[in-house]
Design a protein around this motif. Sequence first.
Motif, short mmCIF file in Angstrom:
data_model
loop_
_atom_site.label_atom_id
_atom_site.label_comp_id
_atom_site.label_asym_id
_atom_site.label_seq_id
_atom_site.Cartn_x
_atom_site.Cartn_y
_atom_site.Cartn_z
N ARG A 247 5.74 -1.43 11.81
CA ARG A 247 6.65 -2.53 11.45
C ARG A 247 6.72 -2.69 9.94
N VAL A 248 5.64 -2.38 9.23
CA VAL A 248 5.61 -2.45 7.77
C VAL A 248 6.20 -1.19 7.15
N ILE A 249 5.88 -0.04 7.74
CA ILE A 249 6.32 1.25 7.19
C ILE A 249 7.82 1.46 7.31
N GLU A 250 8.39 1.13 8.46
CA GLU A 250 9.78 1.49 8.75
C GLU A 250 10.78 0.97 7.72
N ALA B 150 0.86 -1.19 0.00
CA ALA B 150 0.00 0.00 0.00
C ALA B 150 0.89 1.24 0.00
N PRO B 151 0.41 2.34 -0.57
CA PRO B 151 1.21 3.58 -0.56
C PRO B 151 1.54 3.99 0.88
N LEU B 152 2.78 4.48 1.06
CA LEU B 152 3.21 4.90 2.40
C LEU B 152 2.26 5.93 3.00
N ARG B 153 1.73 6.81 2.19
CA ARG B 153 0.79 7.83 2.70
C ARG B 153 -0.43 7.16 3.31
N GLU B 154 -0.94 6.11 2.67
CA GLU B 154 -2.12 5.42 3.19
C GLU B 154 -1.80 4.68 4.49
#
Length: 97
Positions: free
Chosen positions: A84-87, A29-33
């Motif tokens: 944990r997914v974003i980092e 998914a887009p980081l913004r979302e």
Amino acid sequence: MSNQQPPRRFTPMSQFATDYPVLLIDSDAPLRELHNCVSERLNAALKYLHLMACTSLPDYAENDINTVTNIARILVQDVSDVFRVIEPRGFETLKSQ
């Protein structure tokens, strides 16, 4: 020969009530979302905990306090799971700049 597995698109969220993960995070998914998801849950948890901190505890039964604590725990656990997914993605972006 490497036995590394490719990253999984759907990362399971932490669950304590089930034996099988039923809630998944779309790692693509887009980081913004993903950030919007984290922000919404973190702000809700903070507002909720602020409300509880301003409430007189003697007015509540022990069961109610346990419920309040569990709701806050679930929201904060969701935040942790999405972070944990974003980092790793965020750090990859910084490396490539």
